[in-house]
Enzyme design. Structure first.
Site, short mmCIF file in Angstrom:
data_model
loop_
_atom_site.label_atom_id
_atom_site.label_comp_id
_atom_site.label_asym_id
_atom_site.label_seq_id
_atom_site.Cartn_x
_atom_site.Cartn_y
_atom_site.Cartn_z
N GLU A 169 0.80 -1.23 0.00
CA GLU A 169 0.00 0.00 0.00
C GLU A 169 0.84 1.28 0.00
O GLU A 169 0.84 2.03 0.99
CB GLU A 169 -0.97 0.00 1.19
N GLU A 361 -5.17 -8.81 1.00
CA GLU A 361 -5.80 -8.43 2.27
C GLU A 361 -7.30 -8.27 2.08
O GLU A 361 -7.74 -7.69 1.08
CB GLU A 361 -5.28 -7.08 2.80
O1 IFM Z 1 -3.90 -2.95 9.18
C1 IFM Z 1 -3.92 -2.49 7.88
C2 IFM Z 1 -2.75 -3.04 7.08
O2 IFM Z 1 -1.54 -2.76 7.70
C3 IFM Z 1 -2.73 -2.45 5.71
N1 IFM Z 1 -4.00 -2.61 5.06
C4 IFM Z 1 -5.20 -2.26 5.79
C5 IFM Z 1 -5.19 -2.89 7.16
C6 IFM Z 1 -6.45 -2.48 7.93
O3 IFM Z 1 -6.51 -1.10 8.04
#
Ligand code: IFM
Length: 463
Positions: A169, A361
């Site tokens: 990200e 994710e």
């Molecule tokens: O916890 C975060 C992660 O580190 C990066 N993506 C989103 C998750 C939830 O906010």
């Protein structure tokens, strides 16, 4: 990839869960780890909810064998973790810390012994403080720093690790970290500098991909894990779908919340035209060579997908936001529950980038606590995961090649500026005692994995 089975998921589908180093490891000053920008931000009064810090976190660094055992009984096929750059190189470059490498060595061995495939992310935000002091991502040397670090890790682990992600990200560690000052290092820079840092981070990605391929002892599979603003159509009409697709890949003004600014250079070797127009003179002066450095063939497209906005086609095909009904479901973090994001996101990404998709994710934060019966009844998470996975199954049935799914997160952890307020885990963590309590969703996910997804209900009726 083998085609979908009767359950809808491919035979070798990677059912996984994910974490990140600073969010779970703790042991921030142990065994030679150097400081990171997150250690620094956590010391800034008011920066983190409740004054929390990841210094001890879930204490995964010391409890790793117990955590891998929980992964084993969960039946995970893959585990996505990140490597702490300042644990490997305390000053970011130069001297390697053997104890830091040894930790990941043990982790990888434990995972393989448990039959779990390691998926390693090289950088998930814990940037070495010393490099930040030398200019951080603004420094023209920063791409090379990252590639050198990648080489060291890959040399050490690639006899066993074959799945790599470069960065997680960039929208967050550059945008939230350097533009909005909410994440580490907590800067509020102008666009010119923010875009320069982004430019260098993408060059760092490209150099790191080359470093992985040149160094890996076993054939690597490489991706990145961007986030983005996901847009879905308000209906299945061809016009709404086309509008949502366009909006998904638009740079809608001067914002870092978009996909293409961060991903088109990596895959096509060019910045998107609408982004160049929006950022105008603030776009860093760059050469064709810079863009060629960013572009490096990838093996999969990692997608972090949590939520989406719906749009419909307005006048002339313009995207009109479709309001959510009053009372629409929200997670504890107040993120809207929008399962179709896991249908349209993978589909749109596949259509544009032509790379197999890995959902790197997806998950939700819940108001979870240990009940009087000693258990954590997180029914909302079970429902959330089921709905999103049904949508993903539909994407697979419609021909999108999806290699795996990593639930965020294996365990409750340090949610950055929100401290320990948000609980995303399948496993509850008592931050005082560090006791782990598998939630009901852990058991549900275990059974789902064991049946390769066959336990998922049929698709709900669609409008
Ligand atoms: O916890 C975060 C992660 O580190 C990066 N993506 C989103 C998750 C939830 O906010």
């Amino acid at each position: 990839m083998k085609g979908p089975t009767a359950e809808g998921f491919p035979k070798n589908f990677v059912w996984g869960a994910a974490t990140a180093s600073y969010q779970i490891e703790g042991a921030a000053t142990e065994d030679g780890r150097g400081p990171s920008v997150w250690d620094m931000l956590c010391r800034r009064p008011g920066a983190i909810w409740g004054g929390h810090t990841g210094a001890v976190g879930c204490d995964h660094y010391h409890r790793m064998p117990e955590d891998v055992e929980l992964m084993r009984t969960l039946g995970l096929k893959g585990y996505r973790f990140s490597i702490s750059w300042p644990r490997i190189l305390p000053a970011g470059t130069g001297r390697v810390n053997p104890k830091g490498l040894a930790f990941y060595d043990r982790l990888v061995d434990a995972l393989l012994a448990a039959g779990i495939q390691p998926w390693a992310t090289l950088f998930h935000w814990d940037y070495p403080q010393d490099l930040y002091d030398r200019g951080g991502w603004l420094s023209p040397d920063s791409p090379k720093w990252f590639a050198d670090y990648a080489r060291i890790v890959v040399r050490a682990l690639s006899d066993r690790v074959t799945h790599w992600m470069t960065q997680n990200e960039p929208q967050c560690y550059i945008g939230l970290g350097l533009r909005d000052g909410i994440h580490a290092p907590g800067e509020k820079l102008g666009w010119r500098e923010v875009l320069l840092a982004a430019h260098h981070s993408m060059m760092g990605h490209g150099l790191a991909v080359r470093a992985i391929r040149a160094t890996a002892r076993r054939r690597p599979l490489i991706g990145a894990a961007p986030v983005g603003s996901h847009v879905i159509p308000a209906s299945g009409s061809a016009r709404d779908v086309a509008t949502a697709r366009r909006a998904t890949f638009a740079v809608a003004g001067r914002t870092y919340w978009n996909t293409t600014w961060w991903t088109d250079p990596l895959i096509f070797g060019r910045y998107p035209a609408d982004g160049l127009k929006a950022f105008g003179a603030d776009v860093p002066k760059h050469s064709r060579r810079d863009l060629e450095t960013m572009r490096a063939p990838l093996d999969f497209f990692g997608a972090n997908i949590y939520q989406s906005e719906a749009v419909r086609a307005g006048r002339g095909g313009a995207a009109e936001p479709a309001a959510r009904p009053v009372g629409h479901a929200l997670t504890a973090y107040k993120w809207p529950v929008t399962p179709d994001a896991l249908y349209w996101g993978p589909k749109f990404f596949w259509e544009r980038y032509k790379l197999p998709i890995v959902v790197t994710e997806n998950g939700m934060s819940g108001a979870d606590w240990v009940g009087l019966d000693g258990r954590v009844h997180d029914h909302a998470r079970i429902d959330y995961l089921a709905r999103y996975l049904i949508a993903l199954r539909r994407a697979i049935r419609d021909g999108v090649p999806v290699l795996g799914y990593f639930q965020w997160s294996l365990m409750d952890n340090f949610e950055w500026a929100e401290g320990f307020k948000e609980r995303f885990g399948l496993i509850h963590v008592d931050y005082t005692t560090k006791k782990r309590t598998p939630k009901d969703s852990y058991e549900w996910y275990r059974d789902l994995i064991a049946t390769n997804g066959a336990l998922l209900p049929a698709d709900p009726a669609r409008p």
